[in-house]
Scaffold this active site. Sequence first.
Site, PDB file in Angstrom:
ATOM      1  N   ASP A  10     -79.974 136.319  17.052  1.00 61.16           N
ATOM      2  CA  ASP A  10     -79.447 137.340  17.940  1.00 61.16           C
ATOM      3  C   ASP A  10     -78.441 138.158  17.137  1.00 61.16           C
ATOM      4  O   ASP A  10     -78.297 137.975  15.922  1.00 61.16           O
ATOM      5  CB  ASP A  10     -78.861 136.722  19.215  1.00 61.16           C
ATOM      6  CG  ASP A  10     -77.586 135.921  18.986  1.00 61.16           C
ATOM      7  OD1 ASP A  10     -77.126 135.789  17.820  1.00 61.16           O
ATOM      8  OD2 ASP A  10     -77.023 135.423  19.979  1.00 61.16           O
ATOM      9  N   CYS A  67     -78.105 131.737  16.376  1.00 60.91           N
ATOM     10  CA  CYS A  67     -77.337 132.494  17.356  1.00 60.91           C
ATOM     11  C   CYS A  67     -75.896 132.018  17.220  1.00 60.91           C
ATOM     12  O   CYS A  67     -75.563 131.350  16.243  1.00 60.91           O
ATOM     13  CB  CYS A  67     -77.885 132.352  18.779  1.00 60.91           C
ATOM     14  SG  CYS A  67     -77.724 130.724  19.556  1.00 60.91           S
ATOM     15  N   THR A  69     -74.035 129.676  18.733  1.00 59.21           N
ATOM     16  CA  THR A  69     -73.920 128.212  18.646  1.00 59.21           C
ATOM     17  C   THR A  69     -75.183 127.546  18.134  1.00 59.21           C
ATOM     18  O   THR A  69     -75.161 126.373  17.779  1.00 59.21           O
ATOM     19  CB  THR A  69     -73.616 127.596  20.024  1.00 59.21           C
ATOM     20  OG1 THR A  69     -74.730 127.852  20.891  1.00 59.21           O
ATOM     21  CG2 THR A  69     -72.325 128.138  20.609  1.00 59.21           C
ATOM     22  N   GLY A  70     -76.296 128.252  18.158  1.00 63.19           N
ATOM     23  CA  GLY A  70     -77.590 127.670  17.813  1.00 63.19           C
ATOM     24  C   GLY A  70     -78.261 126.995  18.989  1.00 63.19           C
ATOM     25  O   GLY A  70     -79.451 126.692  18.937  1.00 63.19           O
ATOM     26  N   HIS A 100     -87.898 112.212  10.655  1.00 63.60           N
ATOM     27  CA  HIS A 100     -88.191 111.334  11.784  1.00 63.60           C
ATOM     28  C   HIS A 100     -88.867 112.035  12.953  1.00 63.60           C
ATOM     29  O   HIS A 100     -89.582 111.386  13.722  1.00 63.60           O
ATOM     30  CB  HIS A 100     -86.912 110.668  12.277  1.00 63.60           C
ATOM     31  CG  HIS A 100     -86.358 109.676  11.312  1.00 63.60           C
ATOM     32  ND1 HIS A 100     -85.330 108.822  11.640  1.00 63.60           N
ATOM     33  CD2 HIS A 100     -86.672 109.389  10.016  1.00 63.60           C
ATOM     34  CE1 HIS A 100     -85.032 108.057  10.596  1.00 63.60           C
ATOM     35  NE2 HIS A 100     -85.831 108.392   9.598  1.00 63.60           N
ATOM     36  N   ARG A 111     -71.457 130.760  14.564  1.00 68.04           N
ATOM     37  CA  ARG A 111     -70.040 130.632  14.885  1.00 68.04           C
ATOM     38  C   ARG A 111     -69.557 129.199  14.728  1.00 68.04           C
ATOM     39  O   ARG A 111     -68.406 128.897  15.025  1.00 68.04           O
ATOM     40  CB  ARG A 111     -69.780 131.135  16.302  1.00 68.04           C
ATOM     41  CG  ARG A 111     -70.044 132.619  16.452  1.00 68.04           C
ATOM     42  CD  ARG A 111     -69.822 133.091  17.868  1.00 68.04           C
ATOM     43  NE  ARG A 111     -70.044 134.544  17.954  1.00 68.04           N
ATOM     44  CZ  ARG A 111     -70.461 135.166  19.038  1.00 68.04           C
ATOM     45  NH1 ARG A 111     -70.715 134.462  20.140  1.00 68.04           N
ATOM     46  NH2 ARG A 111     -70.629 136.473  19.034  1.00 68.04           N
ATOM     47  N   HIS A 135     -92.467 106.502  12.913  1.00 73.80           N
ATOM     48  CA  HIS A 135     -92.011 107.696  13.622  1.00 73.80           C
ATOM     49  C   HIS A 135     -93.163 108.458  14.266  1.00 73.80           C
ATOM     50  O   HIS A 135     -92.964 109.184  15.237  1.00 73.80           O
ATOM     51  CB  HIS A 135     -91.241 108.623  12.669  1.00 73.80           C
ATOM     52  CG  HIS A 135     -90.118 107.935  11.981  1.00 73.80           C
ATOM     53  ND1 HIS A 135     -88.985 107.508  12.647  1.00 73.80           N
ATOM     54  CD2 HIS A 135     -89.956 107.561  10.687  1.00 73.80           C
ATOM     55  CE1 HIS A 135     -88.171 106.924  11.793  1.00 73.80           C
ATOM     56  NE2 HIS A 135     -88.745 106.924  10.600  1.00 73.80           N
TER      57      HIS A 135
END
Length: 147
Positions: A10, A67, A69-70, A100, A111, A135
Amino acid sequence: MTDRIVLASDHAAIALRQAVAAHLAAKGFEVDDIGPTTPESVPYPHQGEAAARRVAAGEARFGIILCGTGQGIMMAANKIKGIRCGVCSDTFSARMIRQHNDANMLSIGARVVGEGLALDIVDAFVSAEFEGGRHAPRVDMIKALEA
């Protein structure tokens, strides 16, 4: 499988995304940077979806999305069938989601982490391989949830 990596963000993560794109290109990856390029507000769900659809269609081996915060962009990407995306702010988690969980997308918060750490996270993610073995049945269980 191609060594193409699709990147999207973004407006909050343009600079970090561009640094990641340059870093990956310097390592020999084919980078498909789908933007944005200008600082006007761009909805992260659209960007996460666009990158995820390219990965799900086999147009790219991995997707890396960013973005603030992700978190939000990762949530959007994970709504696309076939996508396993995790948000990481450390190299251990980035390596583990590949080894995994057979993650095919990585999300980073611009950020949350600085550029140096972000590039280390990217390196950990793209260099790790899915271990399979014990896994694999768990990844199959995740895939079955999409049915």
